[in-house]
Design an enzyme around this catalytic site. Sequence first.
Site, PDB file in Angstrom:
ATOM      1  N   HIS A  84       0.826  -1.219   0.000  1.00  0.00           N
ATOM      2  CA  HIS A  84       0.000   0.000   0.000  1.00  0.00           C
ATOM      3  C   HIS A  84       0.856   1.262   0.000  1.00  0.00           C
ATOM      4  O   HIS A  84       0.372   2.342  -0.329  1.00  0.00           O
ATOM      5  CB  HIS A  84      -1.067  -0.020   1.102  1.00  0.00           C
ATOM      6  CG  HIS A  84      -0.608   0.299   2.491  1.00  0.00           C
ATOM      7  ND1 HIS A  84      -0.315  -0.667   3.432  1.00  0.00           N
ATOM      8  CD2 HIS A  84      -0.422   1.482   3.123  1.00  0.00           C
ATOM      9  CE1 HIS A  84       0.029  -0.093   4.571  1.00  0.00           C
ATOM     10  NE2 HIS A  84      -0.026   1.215   4.412  1.00  0.00           N
ATOM     11  N   ASP A 220       1.281  -7.717   2.335  1.00  0.00           N
ATOM     12  CA  ASP A 220       1.387  -6.281   2.057  1.00  0.00           C
ATOM     13  C   ASP A 220       2.843  -5.829   1.898  1.00  0.00           C
ATOM     14  O   ASP A 220       3.401  -5.157   2.753  1.00  0.00           O
ATOM     15  CB  ASP A 220       0.704  -5.503   3.196  1.00  0.00           C
ATOM     16  CG  ASP A 220       0.389  -4.066   2.811  1.00  0.00           C
ATOM     17  OD1 ASP A 220       0.920  -3.594   1.793  1.00  0.00           O
ATOM     18  OD2 ASP A 220      -0.382  -3.415   3.545  1.00  0.00           O
ATOM     19  N   SER A 654       3.934   2.215   8.532  1.00  0.00           N
ATOM     20  CA  SER A 654       3.745   1.239   7.472  1.00  0.00           C
ATOM     21  C   SER A 654       5.054   1.040   6.737  1.00  0.00           C
ATOM     22  O   SER A 654       5.706   2.010   6.356  1.00  0.00           O
ATOM     23  CB  SER A 654       2.683   1.706   6.492  1.00  0.00           C
ATOM     24  OG  SER A 654       1.435   1.311   6.946  1.00  0.00           O
TER      25      SER A 654
HETATM   26  N1  ARG Z   1      -4.895   0.539   7.718  1.00  0.00           N
HETATM   27  C1  ARG Z   1      -3.606   0.679   7.114  1.00  0.00           C
HETATM   28  C2  ARG Z   1      -3.137   2.127   7.209  1.00  0.00           C
HETATM   29  O1  ARG Z   1      -3.581   2.859   8.001  1.00  0.00           O
HETATM   30  C3  ARG Z   1      -3.560   0.122   5.726  1.00  0.00           C
HETATM   31  C4  ARG Z   1      -4.471   0.693   4.697  1.00  0.00           C
HETATM   32  C5  ARG Z   1      -4.225   0.243   3.282  1.00  0.00           C
HETATM   33  N2  ARG Z   1      -5.028  -0.885   2.827  1.00  0.00           N
HETATM   34  C6  ARG Z   1      -6.337  -0.858   2.490  1.00  0.00           C
HETATM   35  N3  ARG Z   1      -6.911  -1.943   2.064  1.00  0.00           N
HETATM   36  N4  ARG Z   1      -7.073   0.205   2.548  1.00  0.00           N
HETATM   37  O2  ARG Z   1      -2.667   2.812   6.375  1.00  0.00           O
HETATM   38  N1  GLU Z   2      -1.293   1.378   7.653  1.00  0.00           N
HETATM   39  C1  GLU Z   2      -0.669   2.389   8.443  1.00  0.00           C
HETATM   40  C2  GLU Z   2       0.323   3.207   7.619  1.00  0.00           C
HETATM   41  O1  GLU Z   2       0.112   3.369   6.443  1.00  0.00           O
HETATM   42  C3  GLU Z   2      -0.068   1.776   9.642  1.00  0.00           C
HETATM   43  C4  GLU Z   2      -1.161   1.384  10.525  1.00  0.00           C
HETATM   44  C5  GLU Z   2      -1.212   2.252  11.757  1.00  0.00           C
HETATM   45  O2  GLU Z   2      -1.861   3.302  11.748  1.00  0.00           O
HETATM   46  O3  GLU Z   2      -0.558   1.833  12.714  1.00  0.00           O
HETATM   47  O4  GLU Z   2       1.258   3.768   8.124  1.00  0.00           O
END
Ligand code: ARG
Ligand code: GLU
Length: 719
Positions: A84, A220, A654
């Site tokens: 991502h 990921d 991330s």
């Molecule tokens: N929750 C994660 C973050 O805050 C990953 C988001 C990306 N993936 C998704 N399927 N939306 O960024």
């Molecule tokens: N998916 C998050 C990011 O893009 C990390 C998840 C979190 O917030 O800890 O950094």
Amino acid sequence: MKKLLLFLITIHLSLFSFAGEGMWIPMLLQKYNIEEMQSMGFKLTAEDIYSINKASMKDAVMIFGGGCTGELISDQGLIITNHHCGFSSIQSHSSVEHDYLTDGFWAMSKEDELPNPGLTVTFLKYMKDVTDSVLNGVDESMTMNERGKLIKQNIKKIEEEAIKNTHYTAVVKPFFHGNQYLLFVNEVYKDVRLVGAPPSAIGDFGGDTDNWMWPRHTGDFSLFRIYADKDNKPAEYSPDNQPFKPKKHFPVSLKGIQEGDFTMVFGYPGSTDQYVPSFHLKMLTETVYPPLIEMRTKKLEIMNRYMNQDPAVRIQYAAKNARVANSWKRWRGEIRGLKKLNAIEKKENYQAQFQKWAQQDKERDKKYGNLLDHFQTLYQKMGDVKLARDLLLEVNFRNGVEIAQLASMFSPLADAFEKEEVDPEEITELKETVKTNVQDFFKDYHQPLDQELTSQILKIYREKVKPEFLPPIYTLIDKKYKGNYNKYTENLFQKTHFINEQVTIDWIDAFTAKSIKKLKKDPAWELYDSFIRTYRKIYSQYQSLSLTNDSLDRIYMQGQMAFGADRVFYPDANFTLRVTYGQVKGYEPRDAVQYHYLTTIEGIMEKDNPDIYDYKVPEKLKELYRNKDFGRYGQNGSLPVCFIATNHTTGGNSGSPVINAEGHLIGVNFDRAWEGVMSDLMFNPEQSRNISLDIRYALFVIDKFAGAGYLLDEMTLVE
Ligand code: ARG
Ligand code: GLU
């Protein structure tokens, strides 16, 4: 005596340790931290993590792009980060013929690696405490504005001085709400090429259905490579550039993990608010989040309906939908988690003690005695203004009214023609830029969806904000359309000139000073303009409240540190390099439910469902599974996929390396579990877990799934 001391330390550690809370500054790791880490199993030293005298882990960790972390895993500049995080680069190389999002991408040799203009990686050279220089000349009698201005000037000087005659960049950032300042000197590499990415059915497996959730089965990750000039220095893209030779890269461990194992995450957490008063939590959970959630629920409902009806719309709105869903889901988790923690009550009790302490001493009373009252008054105003600001952004930006966004693209064009002297060359260039933006816009635009969404969110905005924050367009909606939003939007979408790509492009071509009048009468422009003017008013109120708030936060932070002199404080996240350590550990999300710390490929096969977009498992993966062809990456006849641990992480982490006791890479951080996401405001050791990709799954995908096993040859594998 020594024994007693040891005993005391052990007691201290068993009481407080292994909680995982804290994001520590690598240069300032305290004896307390290192001792705790070592008692948890860590075999290395503070110098191994951060050193300016020798190669250390910090030389292998980078800011990836604008908001993620990445790390080096070979001596030829190979980077691993999240799928991502690489998403927009992968997407930018994709077309109908080469759909790398769907099919994945693997460069089978260095010549096949794809350059990404604009993508950079940033390494920290060193950091330094510059608090005294930043506060030079500052005294307590200054007004907030005077203080702010002087600090800004001082920072500018420090930054300039730090990079004189170098190719480095510098930034000074405040810590502990402006009670400490650190300088960061960085080196930015600009030739970063895409090496590999699994298909989304692996890299984003589970999609938004599983996002923020455990158990998780997402692969990921994506791979990139840094290129440098012949002296190994940063350079713009050139075919002559060579793979970057780093001082340090992470060995990759195939040894696997057990519950209780030490884990360290080393990366760039973006922002947290651990030391704010109870009023802040009240404002978020009671005033701000619920209407924001309601508006996004509506957005998602509409998007999902159109996406389910039409596969083309699904592709167009996939990234938009993910963006809207991400915080929407986190906010709900935060509200739930804070409630479960009794967070507001906890803060209130703490504040009562703080107040008592402050009043025990005359000096302290003078400094801190009125602080909480001031906060309370401020937050009474802040809630409404913040809500209006955030909701307005939801309408006019952030995947709100798209046609308003489209209209706003003409804004620079109008400005250029409104200048005293119109520069034809500038106009030609500008028109090209606007055209590109417009083309990009229409690629991912579905007008009926936009029309319905516009009508619905305009209605919600009106219902949720105080009348003083309503843009003038609502007067028109009331008068001309009797408050009927459908009628208003219907008319808007009928009368606007922005009806399709060709018409819009033609209009750009034909645009002259005379077109400005027509533009400003366009109903899409009118809507955009009405909201943006109101936004400016709200924003200036918000800014001035924030300034007061910052200044109260600074004093409150000082007070808290004096009050809890024996408590260990770590600074809030501010997108600077941090160490967080914890251990591999499951948790109990709900009564009687116990979550295991590790997921395996069995879970991918359990979720497999060709009818659900997020759960379509690639045929090749099924085949490898059927044949149990896991190679050296398997464990107990299965294949590990993701694991959870108690590291304190947040957005920005991330892609961060997850490191074991030996300093070897065991995973790549990519998310947090939903029950614990309130950790940005209050960490709960029982519930807060970071989610990581098990590195063995990444290696398996590279080697067995993609047949790019040659990439493993350049890694330092520890078996
Ligand atoms: N929750 C994660 C973050 O805050 C990953 C988001 C990306 N993936 C998704 N399927 N939306 O960024
Ligand atoms: N998916 C998050 C990011 O893009 C990390 C998840 C979190 O917030 O800890 O950094």
